[in-house]
Design an enzyme around this catalytic site. Structure first.
Site, PDB file in Angstrom:
ATOM      1  N   ILE A   1      -2.933  -8.233  13.883  1.00 28.52           N
ATOM      2  CA  ILE A   1      -1.982  -7.921  14.949  1.00 28.52           C
ATOM      3  C   ILE A   1      -2.650  -7.113  16.049  1.00 28.52           C
ATOM      4  CG2 ILE A   1       0.226  -6.824  15.480  1.00 28.52           C
ATOM      5  CD1 ILE A   1       1.017  -7.318  12.547  1.00 28.52           C
TER       6      ILE A   1
ATOM      7  N   LYS B   1     -14.545  -0.616  14.404  1.00 26.95           N
ATOM      8  CA  LYS B   1     -13.257  -1.318  14.453  1.00 26.95           C
ATOM      9  C   LYS B   1     -12.730  -1.385  15.876  1.00 26.95           C
ATOM     10  CE  LYS B   1      -8.561  -1.246  12.536  1.00 26.95           C
ATOM     11  NZ  LYS B   1      -7.648  -0.637  11.529  1.00 26.95           N
TER      12      LYS B   1
ATOM     13  N   ASN C   1       0.849  -1.187   0.000  1.00 29.82           N
ATOM     14  CA  ASN C   1       0.000   0.000   0.000  1.00 29.82           C
ATOM     15  C   ASN C   1       0.885   1.236   0.000  1.00 29.82           C
ATOM     16  OD1 ASN C   1       0.571   0.744   2.863  1.00 29.82           O
ATOM     17  ND2 ASN C   1      -0.474  -1.201   3.262  1.00 29.82           N
TER      18      ASN C   1
END
Length: 399
Positions: free
Chosen positions: A305, A337, A208
């Protein structure tokens, strides 16, 4: 914050010397007394009058000034201060310091001091990358000299790269850390940064546009407040910060392993833009183009993670902060999130192409926690980092 502290500021002869005038002002705003020492070369860029006016102190310039040297003035100068700061620290000044030279007032003061020394290097990137400069830097660090910067960016000479003097507020943070040990002294903070590269075959990968600039700035700001920082970084385009433990990785799996090996930590900040997917089976050889045929790429999910660390049953950091890079419904997606991952805070930002934030120098974030969302105005990534580091210090102090 620096009330009662005395800083001897040695200004070297480089174009970055103009920033030292702002540095004087910033230090005085925080209560410090600043005594300027100008090299002869520095006087080509800033005048003694301007430095004296901003510092409200006499400017020292000449080793053999009979009035000042009648009572060994250079010895008193070097030892009356709580900290000696060299900004800009030119390649020449660094070489003098590393070699133990003392042929002018600045170098003599540095040789005679029994106090800590902080340097802010500034020079052309080729001079910075020269092996001699790097040897001198290594020697100075070995002698216990503190270093802030240099940063990467455009230079007065027209080139781009590492060599820009750290900004005045970055130097102020380093001064505060050196003199006050900082509010995060004794705290271990883990920071992830940059993108990950997930191999497709030996020459291609999934990635990205993350530059790693925000994570690097956060690590630098935390170290400036006295934290012991472990910096786990993917292949970022910006260099890692000085004064932190750097663990370089390529893939998400490697990043997870590095994070787990770096724990325990008092806080963990996950600023890395980790790829969500990787190849289920990466090709051992380069995938060849076949006319009229497209390759079939099978993906699998990468380890999460942030969720892994946030949901640890034992050894979880006291404060876990994630980042949410979104292109639409930023607050809604980031709030969801945070709940899904189980972290304490989410730092959300809009990385739509038109914002210029992904890979740019500025950021506009909203910090979302248990008490709601707080939107910060658009500002430089270094300023975002300093503000976030201060919040971390406040949160860990309350704990």
């Amino acid at each position: 914050m620096l009330a009662g502290k005395r800083v001897l500021l040695i200004i070297g002869g480089g174009i970055a010397a103009f920033k030292s005038l702002d540095l004087i002002r910033r230090l005085r705003e925080r209560g410090a007394t600043v005594v300027p020492v100008l090299t002869r070369a520095a006087e080509q860029f800033v005048t003694p009058l301007s430095a004296s006016a901003l510092a409200a102190e006499k400017v020292y310039r000449d080793l053999f000034d009979l009035t000042d040297e009648a009572e060994m003035g250079h010895i008193e100068l070097s030892r009356d201060a709580d900290l000696l700061v060299v900004a800009p620290a030119t390649a020449d000044l660094m070489a003098k310091m590393a070699g133990g030279h003392a042929n002018d007032l600045a170098s003599t003061v540095l040789m005679a001091t029994d106090k800590r020394v902080l340097i802010a290097p500034a020079m052309n990137l080729r001079m910075w990358q020269n092996p001699a400069t790097q040897r001198n830097l290594s020697a100075l660090r070995g002698d216990g000299v503190l270093v802030v910067g240099p940063n990467e960016g455009d230079m007065a000479c027209g080139e781009y790269g590492p060599g820009r003097m750290a900004e005045p507020l970055e130097i102020v943070a380093a001064v505060e850390a050196a003199l006050m040990d900082g509010p995060l002294k004794g705290k271990h903070v883990l920071v992830t940064s940059g993108p990950t590269h997930e191999p497709i075959d030996p020459v291609r990968y999934i990635a990205n546009r993350s530059s790693g600039a925000q994570g690097t700035a956060i690590a630098r700001a935390l170290a400036g407040l006295g934290a012991q920082v472990t910096f786990v970084t993917g292949p970022a385009s910006v260099p890692p910060p000085e004064g932190v433990a750097v663990i370089a990785v390529q893939t998400a799996q490697q990043m997870l392993e590095a994070v787990q090996s770096a724990l325990p930590a008092d806080a963990a900040i996950f600023a890395a833009a980790v790829a969500d997917w990787r190849m289920a089976e990466g090709a051992v050889q380069k995938i060849k183009k076949e006319v009229g045929k497209l390759p079939t790429l099978r993906f699998t999910e990468n380890p999460d993670i942030l969720a892994t660390v946030s949901q640890m049953q034992a050894g979880r950091p006291g404060l876990v902060i994630g980042f949410a890079a979104e292109t639409e419904n930023v607050i809604e997606h980031a709030t969801a999130k945070r709940a899904r991952k189980g972290c304490d805070w989410i730092v959300a930002n809009d990385v739509s192409p038109e914002t210029g934030i992904m890979g740019g120098d500025e950021n506009a974030v909203t910090v979302i926690g248990a008490e709601g969302a707080e939107a910060w105005p658009r500002m430089g990534k270094d300023e975002v980092a300093r503000k976030l580091a201060a919040r971390v210090a406040e949160a860990l102090g309350d704990g």
